[in-house]
Motif scaffolding. Structure first.
Motif, PDB file in Angstrom:
ATOM      1  N   THR A  82      77.683  64.229  19.367  1.00  0.00           N
ATOM      2  CA  THR A  82      78.864  63.886  18.564  1.00  0.00           C
ATOM      3  C   THR A  82      79.637  62.791  19.280  1.00  0.00           C
ATOM      4  O   THR A  82      79.952  62.926  20.470  1.00  0.00           O
ATOM      5  CB  THR A  82      79.767  65.115  18.366  1.00  0.00           C
ATOM      6  N   ILE A  83      79.943  61.718  18.551  1.00  0.00           N
ATOM      7  CA  ILE A  83      80.706  60.616  19.152  1.00  0.00           C
ATOM      8  C   ILE A  83      81.890  60.250  18.264  1.00  0.00           C
ATOM      9  O   ILE A  83      81.932  60.602  17.083  1.00  0.00           O
ATOM     10  CB  ILE A  83      79.836  59.353  19.396  1.00  0.00           C
ATOM     11  N   HIS A  84      82.826  59.553  18.849  1.00  0.00           N
ATOM     12  CA  HIS A  84      83.993  59.038  18.122  1.00  0.00           C
ATOM     13  C   HIS A  84      83.704  57.586  17.711  1.00  0.00           C
ATOM     14  O   HIS A  84      82.785  56.948  18.271  1.00  0.00           O
ATOM     15  CB  HIS A  84      85.218  59.099  19.048  1.00  0.00           C
ATOM     16  N   ALA A  85      84.489  57.072  16.774  1.00  0.00           N
ATOM     17  CA  ALA A  85      84.316  55.674  16.352  1.00  0.00           C
ATOM     18  C   ALA A  85      84.461  54.720  17.541  1.00  0.00           C
ATOM     19  O   ALA A  85      83.830  53.651  17.582  1.00  0.00           O
ATOM     20  CB  ALA A  85      85.330  55.331  15.266  1.00  0.00           C
ATOM     21  N   TYR A 124      80.399  61.242   9.644  1.00  0.00           N
ATOM     22  CA  TYR A 124      81.163  62.384   9.128  1.00  0.00           C
ATOM     23  C   TYR A 124      82.627  61.951   8.991  1.00  0.00           C
ATOM     24  O   TYR A 124      83.380  62.009   9.962  1.00  0.00           O
ATOM     25  CB  TYR A 124      81.015  63.571  10.089  1.00  0.00           C
ATOM     26  N   PRO A 125      83.023  61.498   7.806  1.00  0.00           N
ATOM     27  CA  PRO A 125      84.391  60.999   7.665  1.00  0.00           C
ATOM     28  C   PRO A 125      85.440  62.103   7.747  1.00  0.00           C
ATOM     29  O   PRO A 125      86.518  61.895   8.297  1.00  0.00           O
ATOM     30  CB  PRO A 125      84.396  60.335   6.282  1.00  0.00           C
ATOM     31  N   CYS A 171      93.167  57.785  14.926  1.00  0.00           N
ATOM     32  CA  CYS A 171      93.134  59.124  14.329  1.00  0.00           C
ATOM     33  C   CYS A 171      94.035  59.117  13.100  1.00  0.00           C
ATOM     34  O   CYS A 171      95.176  58.653  13.179  1.00  0.00           O
ATOM     35  CB  CYS A 171      93.639  60.144  15.343  1.00  0.00           C
ATOM     36  N   PRO A 172      93.546  59.615  11.967  1.00  0.00           N
ATOM     37  CA  PRO A 172      94.385  59.593  10.760  1.00  0.00           C
ATOM     38  C   PRO A 172      95.621  60.480  10.874  1.00  0.00           C
ATOM     39  O   PRO A 172      96.667  60.166  10.299  1.00  0.00           O
ATOM     40  CB  PRO A 172      93.433  60.108   9.666  1.00  0.00           C
ATOM     41  N   ALA A 210      82.260  60.785  14.180  1.00  0.00           N
ATOM     42  CA  ALA A 210      83.443  61.266  13.458  1.00  0.00           C
ATOM     43  C   ALA A 210      84.641  60.439  13.915  1.00  0.00           C
ATOM     44  O   ALA A 210      85.040  60.530  15.074  1.00  0.00           O
ATOM     45  CB  ALA A 210      83.676  62.743  13.755  1.00  0.00           C
ATOM     46  N   PRO A 211      85.223  59.627  13.046  1.00  0.00           N
ATOM     47  CA  PRO A 211      86.353  58.789  13.470  1.00  0.00           C
ATOM     48  C   PRO A 211      87.670  59.537  13.592  1.00  0.00           C
ATOM     49  O   PRO A 211      88.597  59.057  14.243  1.00  0.00           O
ATOM     50  CB  PRO A 211      86.450  57.727  12.361  1.00  0.00           C
TER      51      PRO A 211
END
Lengths: 190, 316
Positions: free
Chosen positions: B135-138, B19-20, B253-254, B90-91
Motif C-alpha cells: 500500500t502506497i500514498h500518492a 483506491y480513491p 489529504c482530502p 490510496a491518495p
C-alpha cells in the motif's frame, strides 16, 4: 502553576525579543508548564527527568503513557526543543526573530492541543491513534453504572480531568483481540 | 515489500491499483481529478479497484475495529486477487492509514486473520493474505515512480516564486509502527519531519518555507463534536504558515484540506480571525507545473479560492 488561559494570553502577546536566549528559555518554560498541567490532571507527579536534554520531552513521554493519542503533540514538543536549540545556538542569526515567532506558535499549538484534550479526552484519538473509542466508552459507561458513580463522566469545576480519567479502560472484547489496531507500547517506546 | 530497491519501484509504480476512497468522490473530488490528471501527464497508470468499498474510515473502526480491518482487506483482496496488482495507491491519508493498519493487524494478530477469513468467505471473495500487496500514498507513487529528476524534466510551468507550506496532517505518519518502510534513512520518508511533498514541489521550483507544524494536530474528526478546539488548532496552523511567509498550504489529504478550508471560514465568522493563505492539493500544484490548466486540476472546486493567487504568480 500558571493557569492555561494566562499562558495562552502571554503567547498571544509574544513578540520576538532582543535577548533571544531569554525568550527561548521563557517559551520552553511555558511549554513545560503546559505539559505539567496535563500530567497533574492525570493525578501524577510531573517528572524532573530529562530526555535528550529536555524536561519537555520527558514530560511528554510521561503524559503519553497509556494515551497513544497524546503522541499527536510529540512532534510539536520536538520542534519546540529544536527551535530552542536553534535560538540558543545561533542568537545572532538573522533568522532568530522568525525562530522565536515559530517557537511561540508551536508552544501555542501544544497549549491548544493539551487544553482541548483536557476538555474532550478523545481529542486526537479518533484519528491518528487509531483507537476504538466506542468500545472504551461503552466499557467506561458500564463501569460507571456498576460503581454507581458518575464522577468519571465530567470534568470538575476547575476544568481538570478527574484522576485516571485519561487512563485507558480495557476493551470488553480485549480477550478476543479487539482494539489492537494501535499499539500503545510501540508508540510509548518511540 | 518495504525494502524494494528504487529501480524496482520505478517499474512497480508505473501501473498501480487505485483506491480513491469515499472522500475523493465527495469533498475531495478535485484531489481525485488532479491525481488522475497528474498521473496521465507523467505516464503513470491507475487501475481503479473494481467495486471498492469504504475502508472502514473512522466510524466503523470505532464500532468494531475488526470490521474495519475486514473492509480494508476486501479492497486489498480485490486489487491483489482479482486484478493481479502488486501495489495499491490510496491518495487519502485516512484510506492509506487504514489499509496500512489492516496490513499490520493481519500480519501481527491471529484473531484479525480469523475474522477476516470468516467474513471474506461469507462475502464470497478470496481472503487477503498479508504481504500480497504494497500500500502506497500518492506521494510515494510520484516520488518513487517518477522521482524529482524525472519530474524536473517534465515541468512546463515553473512554480518559481511560489512559497509553499507543506501540511501532511497526522495520519500519513502516525502511529509509526504501521509504516515500517518509513524512517529508514536516506530516500525513505520521515515520520517526524516528512518531506516527500516538499521534495516534489521543490522539483517544480516551488519554495518550501520552514513550516514546523507540518504534522500538527488539526483537531481532525473532532470538528463535529468540538468545533471550537478544531478551529483554534487550524487557525494556529494557518497563522504559522502565514508567519513562515507561505502563499499557499499544499495538502495531500482530502480531510486535512477540507478541515483547513472550512475552519479558515469558521475562524473568521466565529472568532473574527481572518487569514488569507490559500490551500491547494499538491497534485493541483504539480498539475499546473506540468502544464495543465487550473480547471483541469479542479482549482475551481476548492473552497479556498486559489485562482487569484495562481494568476498573481502567472500560473493561470
Amino acid at each position: 502553576m500558571i493557569p492555561l488561559p494566562a499562558i495562552e494570553s502571554e503567547l498571544d502577546r509574544f513578540t520576538p525579543q532582543r535577548q533571544p536566549q531569554a525568550a527561548a528559555e521563557r517559551l520552553l518554560a511555558l511549554a513545560d508548564e503546559v505539559l505539567q498541567q496535563w500530567v497533574v490532571a492525570r493525578g501524577e507527579v510531573p517528572t524532573w527527568e530529562q530526555r535528550e536534554g529536555f524536561r519537555l520531552l520527558s514530560l511528554h513521554h510521561q503524559g503519553a503513557r497509556g494515551v497513544p493519542s497524546f503522541n499527536a503533540c510529540r512532534e510539536s514538543c520536538r520542534e519546540i526543543a529544536y527551535h530552542y536549540n536553534l535560538i540558543i545556538g545561533e542568537p545572532d542569526s538573522s533568522l532568530c526573530a522568525q525562530r522565536q515567532r515559530m517557537m511561540a506558535m508551536l508552544t501555542k499549538h501544544l497549549l491548544l492541543f493539551v487544553s482541548g484534550k483536557m476538555q474532550v479526552e478523545g481529542l486526537g484519538e479518533f484519528c491518528c491513534a487509531s483507537r476504538p473509542l466506542r468500545l472504551e466508552f461503552q466499557a467506561r459507561e458500564s463501569q460507571t453504572r456498576e460503581s454507581g458513580s458518575r464522577e468519571s463522566q465530567a470534568n470538575d469545576a476547575s476544568g481538570r480531568l478527574p484522576k485516571n480519567a485519561c487512563s485507558p479502560v480495557p476493551s470488553p472484547l480485549a480477550g478476543e483481540g479487539q482494539g489492537e489496531g494501535y499499539d500503545a507500547r510501540a508508540e510509548e517506546s518511540a | 515489500m518495504s525494502d524494494m530497491r528504487v529501480k524496482d519501484r520505478k517499474v512497480e509504480y508505473r501501473r498501480v491499483a487505485y483506491y480513491p476512497g469515499c472522500a475523493l468522490e465527495g469533498t475531495g473530488h478535485a484531489y481525485n481529478s488532479s491525481t488522475k490528471a497528474v498521473g496521465k501527464a507523467l505516464g503513470l497508470e491507475l487501475d481503479e479497484v473494481k467495486n471498492w468499498n469504504c475502508c472502514g474510515a473512522m466510524e466503523v473502526k470505532n464500532i468494531d475495529p475488526k470490521v474495519q480491518t475486514y473492509l480494508s482487506s476486501r479492497v486489498m483482496s480485490i486489487a491483489a486477487n482479482e486484478m493481479g496488482a502488486k501495489v495499491v495507491m490510496a491518495p487519502c491519508n485516512g484510506c492509506y492509514h487504514n489499509l496500512k493498519k489492516a496490513e499490520h493487524d493481519l500480519a501481527q494478530d491471529a484473531d484479525s486473520r480469523e475474522v477476516v477469513d470468516r467474513l471474506s468467505k461469507k462475502a464470497g471473495h478470496a481472503t487477503y493474505r498479508p504481504g500480497q500487496l504494497e500500500t502506497i500514498h500518492a506521494l510515494d507513487w510520484i516520488k518513487h515512480g517518477i522521482g524529482e529528476e524525472g519530474l524536473k524534466g517534465r515541468i512546463r510551468k515553473s512554480l518559481e516564486g511560489l512559497k509553499v507550506a507543506n501540511y501532511y496532517g497526522c495520519m500519513y505518519t502516525r502511529p509509526r509502527h504501521i509504516f515500517p518502510e518509513k524512517d529508514k534513512g536516506p530516500g525513505s520518508e520521515s515520520t517526524s519531519k516528512p518531506h516527500f511533498m516538499d521534495d516534489l514541489l521543490e522539483a517544480a521550483a516551488a519554495e518550501s518555507v520552514d513550516f514546523p507544524l507540518k504534522t500538527a494536530c488539526c483537531g481532525g474528526a473532532h470538528t463535529l463534536s468540538d468545533s471550537d478546539t478544531s478551529t483554534k488548532l487550524v487557525l494556529n496552523i494557518l497563522r504559522a504558515a502565514e508567519a513562515a511567509g507561505a502563499d499557499v498550504i499544499a495538502t495531500e489529504c482530502p480531510t486535512c484540506h477540507t478541515g483547513l478550508e472550512m475552519h479558515q471560514v469558521r475562524a473568521e465568522k466565529v472568532l473574527g480571525e481572518k487569514t488569507t493563505v490559500k490551500m491547494l492539493y499538491f497534485t493541483q500544484l504539480l498539475g499546473i507545473a506540468l502544464g495543465l490548466s487550473p480547471r483541469q486540476v479542479g482549482v475551481q472546486e476548492n473552497v479556498s479560492d486559489g485562482l487569484e493567487l495562481l494568476r498573481s504568480k502567472r500560473l493561470a
